[in-house]
Design a protein around this motif. Sequence first.
Motif, PDB file in Angstrom:
ATOM      1  N   ARG A 237      52.852  21.980 -19.941  1.00 42.85           N
ATOM      2  CA  ARG A 237      53.396  23.162 -20.195  1.00 42.85           C
ATOM      3  C   ARG A 237      54.689  22.904 -21.607  1.00 42.85           C
ATOM      4  N   GLY A 238      55.135  21.775 -21.195  1.00 42.45           N
ATOM      5  CA  GLY A 238      56.560  21.389 -22.048  1.00 42.45           C
ATOM      6  C   GLY A 238      55.610  21.089 -23.446  1.00 42.45           C
ATOM      7  N   ALA A 239      54.770  20.310 -23.456  1.00 36.36           N
ATOM      8  CA  ALA A 239      54.013  19.981 -24.925  1.00 36.36           C
ATOM      9  C   ALA A 239      53.259  21.261 -25.590  1.00 36.36           C
ATOM     10  N   VAL A 240      52.974  22.004 -25.231  1.00 28.68           N
ATOM     11  CA  VAL A 240      52.308  23.511 -25.539  1.00 28.68           C
ATOM     12  C   VAL A 240      53.534  24.197 -26.027  1.00 28.68           C
ATOM     13  N   ARG A 241      54.764  24.058 -25.433  1.00 29.23           N
ATOM     14  CA  ARG A 241      55.950  24.968 -25.834  1.00 29.23           C
ATOM     15  C   ARG A 241      56.522  24.066 -26.799  1.00 29.23           C
ATOM     16  N   GLY A 242      56.290  23.090 -27.103  1.00 27.49           N
ATOM     17  CA  GLY A 242      56.962  22.411 -28.280  1.00 27.49           C
ATOM     18  C   GLY A 242      58.002  21.505 -27.939  1.00 27.49           C
ATOM     19  N   GLU A 243      57.998  21.371 -26.679  1.00 24.52           N
ATOM     20  CA  GLU A 243      59.132  20.253 -26.049  1.00 24.52           C
ATOM     21  C   GLU A 243      58.721  19.168 -25.575  1.00 24.52           C
TER      22      GLU A 243
END
Length: 262
Positions: free
Chosen positions: A136-142
């Motif tokens: 979730r973090g990776a696809v949100r740019g985090e």
Amino acid sequence: MSRRPRPRALSDEDLTQVLALMKGSDTVELKVTVPEAEHRATILALDMDALDAQIRQVFFFDTPDLALQAAGVAVRARRVQGKRADTVVKLRPVVPDEVPEDLRRSPTFGIEVDMMPGGFVCSGSLKGVSTNEEVRGAVRGEGTIRKLFSKEQRDLYRERAPEGLGLDDLSILGPLFVLKVRWFPAELNRKIVAELWFYPDGTRILELSTKCLPGEAFQVAVEARAFLRGHGVAPSGTQQTKTKKALTFFAKELQAASAGGG
């Protein structure tokens, strides 16, 4: 009332090729997609329980012109309700005898022949694990995409992807929401999996599948077909591929957004 078109039968040449691919494969997955107009009737006929469904959220990674797909590489991350997330770098198609020995020996790499009415493909998948929060973090740019994948996966990607195209250069294609149900029909004595894929344009794909060892594939195919037909489920028309439809849909969205922004 018009008759539904039947999928084409595999030719003798196709069957010879399938047998050769199976000899070097670990598993065979038998698949059939159900026409959208028959989804409800099929779910009722097979007595699927919606409360048994597991929610999944699927992300693919590629370029807007699908350069990875053209190179025979697929990259995916999947969030799974109640379980760890998983990742895969998939090579498709592959010829088992041409897979490097070091990759073939990896405990996280497997070769599988997927068979559908009228078609087949052999693929090799290098699997990994992640967490739902990391995806979730990776696809949100985090976070970065590349950190979702193991070193072994990154190395395979580097070897097979187009030169100069890094994991962090890829676009996010997704998400897609999927409901997955597993059950063991008594008359078949084998696990059946149903996946219902929801696409953002409102269309759906319902795929039924079962896995087996290569040596039992044709026997299982006959038994599974008889089971489905006994419940009024019969494949018809063009069989759809979940991944191909997803990649095509989201690639068009990316291209449209790019054209609009330009």
